[in-house]
Design a protein around this motif. Structure first.
Motif, PDB file in Angstrom:
ATOM      1  N   HIS A  42       0.755  -1.196  -0.102  1.00 55.76           N
ATOM      2  CA  HIS A  42      -0.098  -0.023   0.151  1.00 55.76           C
ATOM      3  C   HIS A  42       0.948   1.227   0.222  1.00 55.76           C
ATOM      4  CE1 HIS A  42      -3.111   2.936   1.555  1.00 55.76           C
ATOM      5  NE2 HIS A  42      -3.753   2.067   0.817  1.00 55.76           N
ATOM      6  N   ARG A  43       0.365   2.202  -0.657  1.00 62.54           N
ATOM      7  CA  ARG A  43       1.297   3.754  -0.776  1.00 62.54           C
ATOM      8  C   ARG A  43       1.484   3.988   0.492  1.00 62.54           C
ATOM      9  NH1 ARG A  43       4.916   4.357  -4.062  1.00 62.54           N
ATOM     10  NH2 ARG A  43       4.778   6.851  -3.956  1.00 62.54           N
ATOM     11  N   GLU A  44       0.849   3.744   1.592  1.00 58.17           N
ATOM     12  CA  GLU A  44       0.826   4.460   2.744  1.00 58.17           C
ATOM     13  C   GLU A  44       1.433   3.306   3.819  1.00 58.17           C
ATOM     14  OE1 GLU A  44       0.279   7.758   3.578  1.00 58.17           O
ATOM     15  OE2 GLU A  44      -0.252   7.755   1.281  1.00 58.17           O
ATOM     16  N   TYR A  45       2.032   2.322   3.295  1.00 61.57           N
ATOM     17  CA  TYR A  45       2.665   1.387   4.073  1.00 61.57           C
ATOM     18  C   TYR A  45       3.720   1.887   5.205  1.00 61.57           C
ATOM     19  CZ  TYR A  45       6.198  -1.991   5.425  1.00 61.57           C
ATOM     20  OH  TYR A  45       7.120  -2.941   6.119  1.00 61.57           O
ATOM     21  N   SER A  46       3.526   1.362   6.370  1.00 62.70           N
ATOM     22  CA  SER A  46       4.723   1.440   7.264  1.00 62.70           C
ATOM     23  C   SER A  46       4.881   0.277   8.167  1.00 62.70           C
ATOM     24  CB  SER A  46       4.350   2.798   8.398  1.00 62.70           C
ATOM     25  OG  SER A  46       3.245   2.354   9.226  1.00 62.70           O
ATOM     26  N   GLY A  47       6.329  -0.040   8.672  1.00 64.21           N
ATOM     27  CA  GLY A  47       6.547  -1.084   9.103  1.00 64.21           C
ATOM     28  C   GLY A  47       7.471  -0.757  10.393  1.00 64.21           C
ATOM     29  N   TRP A  48       7.818  -1.837  11.261  1.00 66.06           N
ATOM     30  CA  TRP A  48       8.795  -1.494  12.218  1.00 66.06           C
ATOM     31  C   TRP A  48       9.646  -2.882  12.340  1.00 66.06           C
ATOM     32  CZ3 TRP A  48       7.480   1.732  17.285  1.00 66.06           C
ATOM     33  CH2 TRP A  48       8.784   1.882  17.716  1.00 66.06           C
ATOM     34  N   VAL A  49      10.796  -2.846  12.250  1.00 65.49           N
ATOM     35  CA  VAL A  49      11.623  -3.920  12.452  1.00 65.49           C
ATOM     36  C   VAL A  49      12.305  -4.026  13.721  1.00 65.49           C
ATOM     37  CG1 VAL A  49      13.506  -5.139  11.501  1.00 65.49           C
ATOM     38  CG2 VAL A  49      12.207  -4.148   9.926  1.00 65.49           C
ATOM     39  N   THR A  50      12.250  -4.991  14.381  1.00 66.67           N
ATOM     40  CA  THR A  50      12.712  -5.264  15.933  1.00 66.67           C
ATOM     41  C   THR A  50      14.168  -4.854  15.821  1.00 66.67           C
ATOM     42  OG1 THR A  50      11.024  -7.367  16.182  1.00 66.67           O
ATOM     43  CG2 THR A  50      12.976  -6.913  17.494  1.00 66.67           C
ATOM     44  N   GLY A  51      14.263  -3.863  16.854  1.00 66.05           N
ATOM     45  CA  GLY A  51      15.838  -3.299  16.923  1.00 66.05           C
ATOM     46  C   GLY A  51      16.223  -2.379  16.420  1.00 66.05           C
ATOM     47  N   THR A  52      15.204  -1.510  15.413  1.00 67.45           N
ATOM     48  CA  THR A  52      15.481  -0.442  14.901  1.00 67.45           C
ATOM     49  C   THR A  52      14.783   0.658  15.758  1.00 67.45           C
ATOM     50  OG1 THR A  52      13.507  -0.604  13.564  1.00 67.45           O
ATOM     51  CG2 THR A  52      15.630  -1.385  12.557  1.00 67.45           C
ATOM     52  N   ASP A  53      15.397   1.861  15.490  1.00 69.30           N
ATOM     53  CA  ASP A  53      14.903   2.971  16.513  1.00 69.30           C
ATOM     54  C   ASP A  53      13.624   3.635  15.934  1.00 69.30           C
ATOM     55  OD1 ASP A  53      17.230   2.958  18.007  1.00 69.30           O
ATOM     56  OD2 ASP A  53      18.205   4.302  16.449  1.00 69.30           O
ATOM     57  N   ALA A  54      13.128   3.577  14.620  1.00 73.84           N
ATOM     58  CA  ALA A  54      12.065   4.036  14.338  1.00 73.84           C
ATOM     59  C   ALA A  54      11.257   3.263  13.046  1.00 73.84           C
ATOM     60  CB  ALA A  54      12.166   5.286  13.732  1.00 73.84           C
ATOM     61  N   PRO A  55       9.954   3.446  12.973  1.00 71.91           N
ATOM     62  CA  PRO A  55       9.230   2.687  11.706  1.00 71.91           C
ATOM     63  C   PRO A  55       9.815   3.134  10.470  1.00 71.91           C
ATOM     64  CG  PRO A  55       7.566   3.624  13.306  1.00 71.91           C
ATOM     65  CD  PRO A  55       9.259   4.131  13.710  1.00 71.91           C
ATOM     66  N   HIS A  56       9.761   2.275   9.196  1.00 67.34           N
ATOM     67  CA  HIS A  56      10.240   2.781   7.947  1.00 67.34           C
ATOM     68  C   HIS A  56       8.928   2.715   7.131  1.00 67.34           C
ATOM     69  CE1 HIS A  56       9.792  -1.768   8.010  1.00 67.34           C
ATOM     70  NE2 HIS A  56       9.340  -1.565   6.792  1.00 67.34           N
ATOM     71  N   ASP A  57       9.275   3.482   5.787  1.00 62.71           N
ATOM     72  CA  ASP A  57       8.256   3.484   5.010  1.00 62.71           C
ATOM     73  C   ASP A  57       8.199   2.814   3.635  1.00 62.71           C
ATOM     74  OD1 ASP A  57      10.098   4.676   3.635  1.00 62.71           O
ATOM     75  OD2 ASP A  57       9.640   6.804   3.666  1.00 62.71           O
ATOM     76  N   TYR A  58       7.249   3.204   3.033  1.00 61.18           N
ATOM     77  CA  TYR A  58       7.121   2.332   1.528  1.00 61.18           C
ATOM     78  C   TYR A  58       8.493   2.349   0.755  1.00 61.18           C
ATOM     79  CZ  TYR A  58       5.422   1.696  -3.377  1.00 61.18           C
ATOM     80  OH  TYR A  58       5.146   1.401  -4.733  1.00 61.18           O
ATOM     81  N   GLU A  59       9.151   3.328   0.684  1.00 60.72           N
ATOM     82  CA  GLU A  59      10.608   3.285  -0.046  1.00 60.72           C
ATOM     83  C   GLU A  59      11.556   2.588   0.587  1.00 60.72           C
ATOM     84  OE1 GLU A  59      10.968   4.307  -3.165  1.00 60.72           O
ATOM     85  OE2 GLU A  59       9.124   4.964  -3.467  1.00 60.72           O
ATOM     86  N   ALA A  60      11.745   2.474   1.755  1.00 56.08           N
ATOM     87  CA  ALA A  60      12.548   1.827   2.771  1.00 56.08           C
ATOM     88  C   ALA A  60      11.976  -0.071   2.544  1.00 56.08           C
ATOM     89  CB  ALA A  60      12.459   2.067   4.197  1.00 56.08           C
ATOM     90  N   ALA A  61      11.103  -0.027   2.466  1.00 55.42           N
ATOM     91  CA  ALA A  61      10.512  -1.542   2.344  1.00 55.42           C
ATOM     92  C   ALA A  61      11.042  -1.991   0.975  1.00 55.42           C
ATOM     93  CB  ALA A  61       8.895  -1.691   2.424  1.00 55.42           C
ATOM     94  N   ILE A  62      10.689  -1.051  -0.051  1.00 50.98           N
ATOM     95  CA  ILE A  62      11.086  -1.446  -1.339  1.00 50.98           C
ATOM     96  C   ILE A  62      12.842  -1.748  -1.334  1.00 50.98           C
ATOM     97  CG2 ILE A  62      11.547  -0.668  -3.847  1.00 50.98           C
ATOM     98  CD1 ILE A  62       8.649  -1.278  -2.887  1.00 50.98           C
ATOM     99  N   ALA A  63      13.465  -0.977  -0.817  1.00 50.42           N
ATOM    100  CA  ALA A  63      15.002  -0.976  -0.801  1.00 50.42           C
ATOM    101  C   ALA A  63      15.456  -2.365  -0.021  1.00 50.42           C
ATOM    102  CB  ALA A  63      15.671   0.105  -0.024  1.00 50.42           C
ATOM    103  N   SER A  64      14.460  -2.731   1.053  1.00 55.43           N
ATOM    104  CA  SER A  64      14.798  -3.951   1.739  1.00 55.43           C
ATOM    105  C   SER A  64      15.067  -5.245   1.056  1.00 55.43           C
ATOM    106  CB  SER A  64      13.924  -4.312   3.168  1.00 55.43           C
ATOM    107  OG  SER A  64      12.803  -4.596   2.489  1.00 55.43           O
ATOM    108  N   VAL A  65      14.425  -5.145  -0.134  1.00 48.13           N
ATOM    109  CA  VAL A  65      14.536  -6.413  -1.079  1.00 48.13           C
ATOM    110  C   VAL A  65      15.327  -6.050  -2.227  1.00 48.13           C
ATOM    111  CG1 VAL A  65      12.292  -7.561  -0.354  1.00 48.13           C
ATOM    112  CG2 VAL A  65      12.537  -5.806  -2.578  1.00 48.13           C
ATOM    113  N   GLY A  66      15.872  -4.974  -2.381  1.00 47.39           N
ATOM    114  CA  GLY A  66      16.952  -4.558  -3.513  1.00 47.39           C
ATOM    115  C   GLY A  66      18.037  -5.092  -3.608  1.00 47.39           C
ATOM    116  N   PRO A  67      18.816  -4.795  -4.569  1.00 47.66           N
ATOM    117  CA  PRO A  67      20.288  -5.147  -4.775  1.00 47.66           C
ATOM    118  C   PRO A  67      21.261  -5.233  -3.736  1.00 47.66           C
ATOM    119  CG  PRO A  67      19.917  -3.452  -6.279  1.00 47.66           C
ATOM    120  CD  PRO A  67      18.682  -3.775  -5.437  1.00 47.66           C
ATOM    121  N   TYR A  68      20.876  -4.267  -2.737  1.00 49.54           N
ATOM    122  CA  TYR A  68      21.994  -3.714  -1.625  1.00 49.54           C
ATOM    123  C   TYR A  68      21.338  -4.478  -0.315  1.00 49.54           C
ATOM    124  CZ  TYR A  68      23.524  -0.793  -5.261  1.00 49.54           C
ATOM    125  OH  TYR A  68      23.903  -0.066  -6.255  1.00 49.54           O
ATOM    126  N   SER A  69      20.537  -5.428  -0.333  1.00 50.03           N
ATOM    127  CA  SER A  69      19.971  -5.831   0.910  1.00 50.03           C
ATOM    128  C   SER A  69      20.675  -7.304   0.917  1.00 50.03           C
ATOM    129  CB  SER A  69      18.408  -6.201   0.863  1.00 50.03           C
ATOM    130  OG  SER A  69      18.010  -6.972  -0.208  1.00 50.03           O
TER     131      SER A  69
END
Length: 138
Positions: A42-69
């Motif tokens: 969803h374009r308004e997506y937000s998530g929170w990974v255990t151990g991180t300081d803050a929630p992440h957004d749509y673009e960060a979720a996309i990056a989490s599966v990209g070539p630098y992950s």
């Protein structure tokens, strides 16, 4: 590339559809395909990974599966609970084990848990939120 089939018998058709969608997302992530992920969040997506300081957004979720992950080499998913509310909202709790590889650390095994929240959009499920991550993170 494996899911625990032991719980399949207790799924309704709707729950099975949602669980299959979760498994398909792991495959997309394993292949590091960002374009399908763009269509499944969803374009308004937000998530929170255990151990991180803050929630992440749509673009960060996309990056989490990209070539630098980290590259997912193999995985095993175990559904713990799949609930669909009024045919339009789904919540999936599951555990996972995976072998991942990074240029810095090489291959390693991880395990963890996720809670994922989905909203039905026509005939597809869109992820609206996640929470969880590797065991041992705080």
């Amino acid at each position: 590339m494996d899911t625990d089939a032991g719980d399949d018998a207790r799924f309704t058709d709707e729950q099975r559809e949602l669980w299959d969608h979760v498994a398909a997302l792991w495959e997309v992530a394993r292949r590091r395909e960002t374009e399908p992920v763009r269509k499944l969040l969803h374009r308004e997506y937000s998530g929170w990974v255990t151990g991180t300081d803050a929630p992440h957004d749509y673009e960060a979720a996309i990056a989490s599966v990209g070539p630098y992950s980290p590259r997912v080499l193999r995985y095993r998913l175990k559904p713990l609970k799949v609930t669909v509310f009024d045919h339009e909202v789904g919540v999936v709790h599951y555990s996972y084990e995976a072998a991942v590889e990074t240029p810095d650390t090489g291959a390693k095994s991880i395990s963890g848990r996720w809670t994922e929240v989905y909203k039905k959009d026509g005939d597809r499920w869109l992820m609206i939120s996640v929470s969880g991550g590797p065991d041992g993170m705080r």
